[in-house]
Motif scaffolding. Structure first.
Motif, PDB file in Angstrom:
ATOM      1  N   GLY A   1      27.854   2.582   0.169  1.00  0.00           N
ATOM      2  CA  GLY A   1      28.014   3.884  -0.477  1.00  0.00           C
ATOM      3  C   GLY A   1      26.790   4.762  -0.294  1.00  0.00           C
ATOM      4  O   GLY A   1      26.904   5.970  -0.076  1.00  0.00           O
ATOM      5  N   LEU A   2      25.598   4.158  -0.362  1.00  0.00           N
ATOM      6  CA  LEU A   2      24.373   4.925  -0.154  1.00  0.00           C
ATOM      7  C   LEU A   2      24.265   5.432   1.281  1.00  0.00           C
ATOM      8  O   LEU A   2      23.830   6.560   1.522  1.00  0.00           O
ATOM      9  CB  LEU A   2      23.150   4.063  -0.489  1.00  0.00           C
ATOM     10  CG  LEU A   2      22.966   3.730  -1.972  1.00  0.00           C
ATOM     11  CD1 LEU A   2      21.807   2.753  -2.149  1.00  0.00           C
ATOM     12  CD2 LEU A   2      22.742   4.983  -2.792  1.00  0.00           C
TER      13      LEU A   2
ATOM     14  N   GLN B   1      12.549   5.203 -12.358  1.00  0.00           N
ATOM     15  CA  GLN B   1      12.614   4.284 -11.225  1.00  0.00           C
ATOM     16  C   GLN B   1      13.969   4.447 -10.542  1.00  0.00           C
ATOM     17  O   GLN B   1      14.956   4.774 -11.187  1.00  0.00           O
ATOM     18  CB  GLN B   1      12.441   2.839 -11.697  1.00  0.00           C
ATOM     19  CG  GLN B   1      11.107   2.581 -12.379  1.00  0.00           C
ATOM     20  CD  GLN B   1       9.932   2.761 -11.452  1.00  0.00           C
ATOM     21  OE1 GLN B   1       9.920   2.250 -10.347  1.00  0.00           O
ATOM     22  NE2 GLN B   1       8.923   3.506 -11.890  1.00  0.00           N
ATOM     23  N   PRO B   2      14.033   4.182  -9.240  1.00  0.00           N
ATOM     24  CA  PRO B   2      15.316   4.297  -8.546  1.00  0.00           C
ATOM     25  C   PRO B   2      16.307   3.251  -9.050  1.00  0.00           C
ATOM     26  O   PRO B   2      15.911   2.133  -9.399  1.00  0.00           O
ATOM     27  CB  PRO B   2      14.976   4.040  -7.082  1.00  0.00           C
ATOM     28  CG  PRO B   2      13.526   3.776  -7.010  1.00  0.00           C
ATOM     29  CD  PRO B   2      12.942   3.822  -8.364  1.00  0.00           C
ATOM     30  N   ARG B   3      17.570   3.637  -9.093  1.00  0.00           N
ATOM     31  CA  ARG B   3      18.621   2.674  -9.458  1.00  0.00           C
ATOM     32  C   ARG B   3      18.866   1.732  -8.298  1.00  0.00           C
ATOM     33  O   ARG B   3      18.764   2.113  -7.143  1.00  0.00           O
ATOM     34  CB  ARG B   3      19.916   3.414  -9.803  1.00  0.00           C
ATOM     35  CG  ARG B   3      19.816   4.134 -11.136  1.00  0.00           C
ATOM     36  CD  ARG B   3      21.091   4.831 -11.486  1.00  0.00           C
ATOM     37  NE  ARG B   3      22.228   3.936 -11.490  1.00  0.00           N
ATOM     38  CZ  ARG B   3      23.460   4.301 -11.828  1.00  0.00           C
ATOM     39  NH1 ARG B   3      23.683   5.545 -12.193  1.00  0.00           N
ATOM     40  NH2 ARG B   3      24.443   3.456 -11.792  1.00  0.00           N
ATOM     41  N   THR B   4      19.186   0.497  -8.630  1.00  0.00           N
ATOM     42  CA  THR B   4      19.415  -0.508  -7.586  1.00  0.00           C
ATOM     43  C   THR B   4      20.832  -1.066  -7.623  1.00  0.00           C
ATOM     44  O   THR B   4      21.145  -1.979  -6.875  1.00  0.00           O
ATOM     45  CB  THR B   4      18.415  -1.674  -7.743  1.00  0.00           C
ATOM     46  OG1 THR B   4      18.580  -2.247  -9.046  1.00  0.00           O
ATOM     47  CG2 THR B   4      16.990  -1.193  -7.555  1.00  0.00           C
ATOM     48  N   ASP B   5      21.684  -0.508  -8.476  1.00  0.00           N
ATOM     49  CA  ASP B   5      23.018  -1.079  -8.646  1.00  0.00           C
ATOM     50  C   ASP B   5      24.111  -0.382  -7.839  1.00  0.00           C
ATOM     51  O   ASP B   5      25.280  -0.630  -8.057  1.00  0.00           O
ATOM     52  CB  ASP B   5      23.397  -1.096 -10.126  1.00  0.00           C
ATOM     53  CG  ASP B   5      23.390   0.282 -10.769  1.00  0.00           C
ATOM     54  OD1 ASP B   5      22.765   1.204 -10.189  1.00  0.00           O
ATOM     55  OD2 ASP B   5      23.992   0.451 -11.832  1.00  0.00           O
ATOM     56  N   PHE B   6      23.741   0.469  -6.891  1.00  0.00           N
ATOM     57  CA  PHE B   6      24.737   1.110  -6.039  1.00  0.00           C
ATOM     58  C   PHE B   6      24.995   0.256  -4.808  1.00  0.00           C
ATOM     59  O   PHE B   6      24.063  -0.331  -4.251  1.00  0.00           O
ATOM     60  CB  PHE B   6      24.274   2.500  -5.579  1.00  0.00           C
ATOM     61  CG  PHE B   6      24.323   3.540  -6.650  1.00  0.00           C
ATOM     62  CD1 PHE B   6      25.526   3.983  -7.163  1.00  0.00           C
ATOM     63  CD2 PHE B   6      23.159   4.095  -7.140  1.00  0.00           C
ATOM     64  CE1 PHE B   6      25.574   4.942  -8.144  1.00  0.00           C
ATOM     65  CE2 PHE B   6      23.187   5.059  -8.128  1.00  0.00           C
ATOM     66  CZ  PHE B   6      24.403   5.480  -8.632  1.00  0.00           C
TER      67      PHE B   6
ATOM     68  N   HIS C   1      32.949   9.540 -13.654  1.00  0.00           N
ATOM     69  CA  HIS C   1      34.138   9.477 -14.495  1.00  0.00           C
ATOM     70  C   HIS C   1      35.388   8.982 -13.793  1.00  0.00           C
ATOM     71  O   HIS C   1      36.321   8.526 -14.467  1.00  0.00           O
ATOM     72  CB  HIS C   1      34.423  10.861 -15.095  1.00  0.00           C
ATOM     73  CG  HIS C   1      33.276  11.353 -15.936  1.00  0.00           C
ATOM     74  ND1 HIS C   1      32.922  10.790 -17.136  1.00  0.00           N
ATOM     75  CD2 HIS C   1      32.397  12.365 -15.714  1.00  0.00           C
ATOM     76  CE1 HIS C   1      31.878  11.428 -17.638  1.00  0.00           C
ATOM     77  NE2 HIS C   1      31.538  12.386 -16.795  1.00  0.00           N
ATOM     78  N   LEU C   2      35.457   9.064 -12.479  1.00  0.00           N
ATOM     79  CA  LEU C   2      36.680   8.700 -11.789  1.00  0.00           C
ATOM     80  C   LEU C   2      36.541   7.473 -10.891  1.00  0.00           C
ATOM     81  O   LEU C   2      37.532   6.830 -10.583  1.00  0.00           O
ATOM     82  CB  LEU C   2      37.174   9.894 -10.953  1.00  0.00           C
ATOM     83  CG  LEU C   2      37.438  11.178 -11.742  1.00  0.00           C
ATOM     84  CD1 LEU C   2      37.863  12.297 -10.810  1.00  0.00           C
ATOM     85  CD2 LEU C   2      38.476  10.957 -12.827  1.00  0.00           C
ATOM     86  N   TRP C   3      35.321   7.161 -10.472  1.00  0.00           N
ATOM     87  CA  TRP C   3      35.107   6.031  -9.577  1.00  0.00           C
ATOM     88  C   TRP C   3      34.659   4.837 -10.404  1.00  0.00           C
ATOM     89  O   TRP C   3      33.705   4.926 -11.161  1.00  0.00           O
ATOM     90  CB  TRP C   3      34.048   6.394  -8.560  1.00  0.00           C
ATOM     91  CG  TRP C   3      34.199   5.708  -7.237  1.00  0.00           C
ATOM     92  CD1 TRP C   3      34.986   4.642  -6.945  1.00  0.00           C
ATOM     93  CD2 TRP C   3      33.532   6.045  -6.034  1.00  0.00           C
ATOM     94  NE1 TRP C   3      34.847   4.297  -5.632  1.00  0.00           N
ATOM     95  CE2 TRP C   3      33.964   5.136  -5.042  1.00  0.00           C
ATOM     96  CE3 TRP C   3      32.611   7.016  -5.697  1.00  0.00           C
ATOM     97  CZ2 TRP C   3      33.493   5.195  -3.753  1.00  0.00           C
ATOM     98  CZ3 TRP C   3      32.158   7.062  -4.406  1.00  0.00           C
ATOM     99  CH2 TRP C   3      32.597   6.158  -3.447  1.00  0.00           C
ATOM    100  N   SER C   4      35.271   3.714 -10.223  1.00  0.00           N
ATOM    101  CA  SER C   4      35.073   2.586 -11.126  1.00  0.00           C
ATOM    102  C   SER C   4      33.727   1.870 -10.978  1.00  0.00           C
ATOM    103  O   SER C   4      33.225   1.309 -11.933  1.00  0.00           O
ATOM    104  CB  SER C   4      36.198   1.571 -10.944  1.00  0.00           C
ATOM    105  OG  SER C   4      36.185   1.062  -9.633  1.00  0.00           O
ATOM    106  N   TRP C   5      33.092   1.838  -9.801  1.00  0.00           N
ATOM    107  CA  TRP C   5      31.872   1.055  -9.636  1.00  0.00           C
ATOM    108  C   TRP C   5      30.630   1.714 -10.190  1.00  0.00           C
ATOM    109  O   TRP C   5      29.601   1.096 -10.351  1.00  0.00           O
ATOM    110  CB  TRP C   5      31.627   0.667  -8.180  1.00  0.00           C
ATOM    111  CG  TRP C   5      31.513   1.808  -7.221  1.00  0.00           C
ATOM    112  CD1 TRP C   5      32.526   2.323  -6.463  1.00  0.00           C
ATOM    113  CD2 TRP C   5      30.358   2.585  -6.899  1.00  0.00           C
ATOM    114  NE1 TRP C   5      32.057   3.367  -5.706  1.00  0.00           N
ATOM    115  CE2 TRP C   5      30.730   3.539  -5.954  1.00  0.00           C
ATOM    116  CE3 TRP C   5      29.036   2.564  -7.341  1.00  0.00           C
ATOM    117  CZ2 TRP C   5      29.857   4.463  -5.438  1.00  0.00           C
ATOM    118  CZ3 TRP C   5      28.161   3.496  -6.814  1.00  0.00           C
ATOM    119  CH2 TRP C   5      28.573   4.430  -5.876  1.00  0.00           C
ATOM    120  N   ALA C   6      30.684   2.998 -10.456  1.00  0.00           N
ATOM    121  CA  ALA C   6      29.493   3.683 -10.975  1.00  0.00           C
ATOM    122  C   ALA C   6      29.421   3.466 -12.451  1.00  0.00           C
ATOM    123  O   ALA C   6      28.536   3.525 -13.125  1.00  0.00           O
ATOM    124  CB  ALA C   6      29.540   5.159 -10.644  1.00  0.00           C
TER     125      ALA C   6
END
Length: 141
Positions: A82-83, A73-78, A136-141
């Motif tokens: 950003g999208l 299923q598609p992720r919904t937490d982005f 690994h470098l971006w905090s929100w992912a």
């Protein structure tokens, strides 16, 4: 998803067959960005097959997610912003590379195009770097 390799194989076969059928029957390359571009900037008599192709992409993915147990299923937490930025960057890259992964990766490599090989290598290198950065470098992912 382990042990479900046959679904990935089946999906790859269906993509290859659909690209081949489109080329044989319509004389067109199955490059999604070029097909979409032809809907946004239409030419007379060249829109209906493009719309059908794009509707088929969306409907088939929806049917797969609805009826196949355990389908990803598609992720919904982005974040939506950003999208949007990511979509614009992908569109820009496809335009700059004169095609997308479906056009170059599926159709171009199948025709042994050197230009498509260079494009796919650039796409893959960018995808690896972006995935590393986001995970690994971006905090929100």
């Amino acid at each position: 998803m382990t042990g479900e390799w046959w679904m990935a194989l089946g999906g790859g076969v269906l993509i290859g067959l659909s690209a081949t059928v489109l080329l044989w029957l319509n004389g067109r390359i199955a490059g999604a960005s070029g097909i979409f571009n032809g809907v946004v900037f239409p030419r007379a008599g060249d829109v209906s097959w493009r719309v059908a192709f794009l509707v088929g992409l969306v409907v088939s993915a929806g049917l797969y997610m609805a009826f196949v147990p355990g389908a990803p299923q598609p992720r919904t937490d982005f974040p939506r912003a950003g999208l949007i930025v990511a979509g614009l960057l992908v569109g820009f890259g496809a335009r700059m590379g004169n095609g997308c992964t479906s056009g170059h990766g599926v159709c171009g490599l199948g025709r042994l195009s050197g230009r498509s090989l260079a494009a796919v290598l650039a796409f893959m290198a960018t995808a690896v770097a972006t995935t590393f950065f986001v995970r690994h470098l971006w905090s929100w992912a």
